[in-house]
Write a protein that holds these residues in place. Structure first.
Motif, PDB file in Angstrom:
ATOM      1  N   GLY A   1       0.817  -1.201   0.000  1.00 38.27           N
ATOM      2  CA  GLY A   1       0.000   0.000   0.000  1.00 38.27           C
ATOM      3  C   GLY A   1       0.846   1.244   0.000  1.00 38.27           C
ATOM      4  O   GLY A   1       1.983   1.240   0.508  1.00 38.27           O
ATOM      5  N   ALA A   2       0.337   2.321  -0.597  1.00 34.00           N
ATOM      6  CA  ALA A   2       1.015   3.619  -0.604  1.00 34.00           C
ATOM      7  C   ALA A   2       2.433   3.520  -1.154  1.00 34.00           C
ATOM      8  O   ALA A   2       3.356   4.189  -0.670  1.00 34.00           O
ATOM      9  CB  ALA A   2       1.029   4.218   0.806  1.00 34.00           C
ATOM     10  N   GLY A   3       2.649   2.658  -2.167  1.00 36.69           N
ATOM     11  CA  GLY A   3       3.946   2.555  -2.809  1.00 36.69           C
ATOM     12  C   GLY A   3       5.024   1.886  -2.004  1.00 36.69           C
ATOM     13  O   GLY A   3       6.211   2.039  -2.292  1.00 36.69           O
ATOM     14  N   ARG A   4       4.637   1.128  -0.985  1.00 37.46           N
ATOM     15  CA  ARG A   4       5.617   0.453  -0.150  1.00 37.46           C
ATOM     16  C   ARG A   4       4.992  -0.776   0.486  1.00 37.46           C
ATOM     17  O   ARG A   4       3.793  -1.019   0.371  1.00 37.46           O
ATOM     18  CB  ARG A   4       6.148   1.399   0.929  1.00 37.46           C
ATOM     19  CG  ARG A   4       5.086   1.831   1.943  1.00 37.46           C
ATOM     20  CD  ARG A   4       5.613   2.919   2.859  1.00 37.46           C
ATOM     21  NE  ARG A   4       5.773   4.181   2.149  1.00 37.46           N
ATOM     22  CZ  ARG A   4       6.510   5.190   2.588  1.00 37.46           C
ATOM     23  NH1 ARG A   4       7.191   5.069   3.720  1.00 37.46           N
ATOM     24  NH2 ARG A   4       6.584   6.325   1.911  1.00 37.46           N
ATOM     25  N   LEU A   5       5.822  -1.554   1.163  1.00 41.75           N
ATOM     26  CA  LEU A   5       5.347  -2.719   1.900  1.00 41.75           C
ATOM     27  C   LEU A   5       5.192  -2.364   3.363  1.00 41.75           C
ATOM     28  O   LEU A   5       6.070  -1.725   3.952  1.00 41.75           O
ATOM     29  CB  LEU A   5       6.335  -3.883   1.763  1.00 41.75           C
ATOM     30  CG  LEU A   5       5.880  -5.156   2.480  1.00 41.75           C
ATOM     31  CD1 LEU A   5       4.994  -5.979   1.559  1.00 41.75           C
ATOM     32  CD2 LEU A   5       7.056  -5.984   2.967  1.00 41.75           C
ATOM     33  N   PHE A   6       4.069  -2.763   3.955  1.00 34.43           N
ATOM     34  CA  PHE A   6       3.843  -2.603   5.389  1.00 34.43           C
ATOM     35  C   PHE A   6       3.812  -3.984   6.038  1.00 34.43           C
ATOM     36  O   PHE A   6       3.371  -4.963   5.423  1.00 34.43           O
ATOM     37  CB  PHE A   6       2.522  -1.889   5.653  1.00 34.43           C
ATOM     38  CG  PHE A   6       2.508  -0.454   5.213  1.00 34.43           C
ATOM     39  CD1 PHE A   6       2.865   0.563   6.085  1.00 34.43           C
ATOM     40  CD2 PHE A   6       2.139  -0.117   3.918  1.00 34.43           C
ATOM     41  CE1 PHE A   6       2.862   1.878   5.683  1.00 34.43           C
ATOM     42  CE2 PHE A   6       2.131   1.197   3.499  1.00 34.43           C
ATOM     43  CZ  PHE A   6       2.491   2.209   4.377  1.00 34.43           C
ATOM     44  N   PHE A   7       4.264  -4.034   7.280  1.00 24.37           N
ATOM     45  CA  PHE A   7       4.231  -5.302   8.007  1.00 24.37           C
ATOM     46  C   PHE A   7       4.370  -5.030   9.493  1.00 24.37           C
ATOM     47  O   PHE A   7       4.750  -3.929   9.921  1.00 24.37           O
ATOM     48  CB  PHE A   7       5.336  -6.247   7.517  1.00 24.37           C
ATOM     49  CG  PHE A   7       6.735  -5.701   7.650  1.00 24.37           C
ATOM     50  CD1 PHE A   7       7.539  -6.049   8.725  1.00 24.37           C
ATOM     51  CD2 PHE A   7       7.247  -4.849   6.689  1.00 24.37           C
ATOM     52  CE1 PHE A   7       8.829  -5.557   8.840  1.00 24.37           C
ATOM     53  CE2 PHE A   7       8.534  -4.345   6.795  1.00 24.37           C
ATOM     54  CZ  PHE A   7       9.326  -4.696   7.874  1.00 24.37           C
ATOM     55  N   SER A   8       4.065  -6.026  10.277  1.00 27.38           N
ATOM     56  CA  SER A   8       4.198  -5.967  11.728  1.00 27.38           C
ATOM     57  C   SER A   8       5.454  -6.728  12.130  1.00 27.38           C
ATOM     58  O   SER A   8       5.717  -7.813  11.594  1.00 27.38           O
ATOM     59  CB  SER A   8       2.955  -6.593  12.374  1.00 27.38           C
ATOM     60  OG  SER A   8       3.125  -6.754  13.767  1.00 27.38           O
ATOM     61  N   ALA A   9       6.246  -6.156  13.039  1.00 30.14           N
ATOM     62  CA  ALA A   9       7.472  -6.826  13.473  1.00 30.14           C
ATOM     63  C   ALA A   9       7.867  -6.362  14.857  1.00 30.14           C
ATOM     64  O   ALA A   9       7.423  -5.307  15.328  1.00 30.14           O
ATOM     65  CB  ALA A   9       8.602  -6.564  12.481  1.00 30.14           C
TER      66      ALA A   9
END
Length: 496
Positions: free
Chosen positions: A74-82
């Motif tokens: 999303g929004a031109g990037r990767l999001f994740f939880s860490a």
């Protein structure tokens, strides 16, 4: 966005193996394994490989115990939880090779973390559920910046929070379940703004609640199932928030909701050894029974071309007898009894090919199956007998490459597969054997990195993998189109 203590972390970058690299012989054969020829590109000025440059640019390869999860684009990037020491579990993002991963916003300062989960793209945001320690678990959104990461709505004020769950995108809305004191757990939806976040319907008026499950996108509608002590009810909710009952059953469980065109398929389990396949249209009370299946319940439902494809006919885990003629094979249904049948008997006889990991791409179904003599390999089907065949025998012999974690994005199929020489690594295909390539060899030699959770972002592929069993991390590999290998790109023997 800020980087934790100024150090970009969490992304390990592997670029030694590329889509379309090799570009010379179609395959090399050795040790009983047929694989694509794979080479790293080399910088003519420095003599460095892409892998060497990428690793150095990214800094530390990983943070031990980071346990990345919930990968979302999303929004031109990767999001994740860490997780990270001193931060707990928070929301991170990465733009890939251009920059390593960094914390988007420390929503809950300290070691506990806000525990972001259920990441769901919507418009220019990614929605997620998090607990900042003050409002409890609530719905948040982010555009990838610190200031653009805000709570959408405080549905249940106080530290308890409304605990949103089952986030499901339908067009310009995300539906979810949430709990407040006045309504109990009910169905909500949001357009990503506070004003556009509201209760859709009270299925149980007052503070009492029904069990709401199986939220499923169906065109511009939402389908879901509610359970009470009296009945299981299948509902549809239109874009105006109006709910209709499609089917009501006094006994049993409704599951495997799968939308295909204007039809909604589902299974009904009434507690016998038989699963009932049903189909509904958009009209109220339109559900009809299509066919019964014995043995193991049908699984891996996947929509394609207005039909649904699935595995059925296998014997049950407790000895329930399945299809004694075909065994577990690939089936399809158009919602009629006459149009519900085996696509192809890949492994003739009562055992069956047991297709799994079904995914549709550009009108073709891809899956893993076993034909009895070449092991479990990657197959494709257009829904017809003659149009169902193996893509490539990646691991020669009866052992098979056992493809898993199939993901189709932007005309490319990504999956993990196991070979004798390289273990289980990441592969890519466009559905044709000559364009099926191994992307990585992260774990040395025959060891396996066990990649999964593939997410494509432009010309890069993100996924989770580990060089050993205990160091799973986020990886990114650049993708190069097959067409880039034309015009003599491989004439120097280094690949493209």
């Amino acid at each position: 966005m800020k980087a934790w203590r100024g150090v970009p972390v969490l992304v390990s970058v592997l670029v030694g193996s590329l889509i379309g690299v090799g570009c010379g012989p179609a395959a090399e054969v050795g040790g009983g394994e047929a694989i694509a020829s794979v080479r790293s590109s080399v910088d003519a000025a420095t003599g460095e490989t892409d892998e060497e440059k990428a690793r150095r640019a990214c800094g530390p390869e990983q943070v031990p115990g980071s346990k990345p999860e919930w990968l979302s684009r999303g929004a031109g990037r990767l999001f994740f939880s860490a997780e990270a020491e001193g931060l707990g579990r928070e929301l991170w993002s990465s733009k890939g090779r251009a920059g390593c991963a960094s914390v988007v916003k420390d929503l809950r300062p300290g070691g506990m973390g806000s525990v972001p989960r259920f990441l769901t793209p919507l418009a220019s945001w990614v929605l997620f559920v998090a607990d900042d320690g003050e409002h409890g678990p609530e719905l948040w959104r982010t555009d990838g910046t610190d200031t653009g990461t805000v709570m959408v709505k405080d549905v249940l004020p106080g530290e308890r929070g409304s605990a949103p769950g089952a986030l499901t995108r339908v067009g310009d809305w995300v539906y979810f379940t949430a709990t407040d004191f006045a309504h109990g757990q009910e169905l909500w939806r949001t357009d990503g703004t506070e004003a556009g976040t509201r209760l859709v319907r009270e299925f149980a008026p007052g503070p009492g609640s029904l069990l709401l499950t199986s939220l499923t996108a169906w065109g511009d509608q939402l389908a879901l199932v509610t359970y009470s002590s009296e009945a299981a009810v299948l509902w549809s909710v239109d874009s105006k928030g109006q709910a209709r009952i499609l089917h009501e059953s006094a006994v049993g469980v409704l599951s495997s909701l799968t939308a295909s065109g204007r039809r909604l398929f589902f299974l009904r389990d009434v507690g016998t050894d038989t699963a009932e396949l049903w189909v509904a249209s958009e009209r109220q009370g339109s559900a009809t029974r299509v066919r019964d299946f014995s043995g193991e319940f049908p699984s891996s439902f996947t929509a394609m071309n207005g039909q649904v494809f699935f595995m059925a006919g296998a014997d049950g885990v407790f000895g329930e007898q399945g299809d004694t003629r075909h065994g577990g094979e690939l089936w399809r249904s158009d919602g009629t009894a006459a149009g519900t049948r085996v696509v192809r008997d890949i492994w003739p006889g009562p055992k069956g090919s047991l297709p799994s990991n079904l995914v549709a791409m550009d009108g073709v179904l891809y899956f893993a199956a076993e034909d009895g003599w070449r092991g479990r390999e990657l197959w494709r089907s257009d829904g017809t007998l003659l149009g169902t065949w193996m893509v490539w025998d990646l691991q020669w012999g009866e052992q098979g490459s056992e493809p898993e974690s199939l993901v189709a994005e932007d005309g490319s199929l990504f999956f993990s597969a196991k070979t004798v020489l390289h273990g289980r690594e990441a592969w890519m295909s466009d559905g044709w054997l000559w364009n099926t390539r191994r992307l990585t060899d992260i774990a040395p030699g025959a060891s396996s990195s066990d990649p999964y959770s593939f997410v494509r972002l432009g010309s890069e592929l993100f996924f989770l993998a580990g060089e050993t069993l205990t160091d799973e991390a986020l990886w990114v590999a650049p993708l190069r189109l097959f067409g880039q290998c034309l015009g003599g790109a491989a004439s120097d023997g280094r690949g493209c």
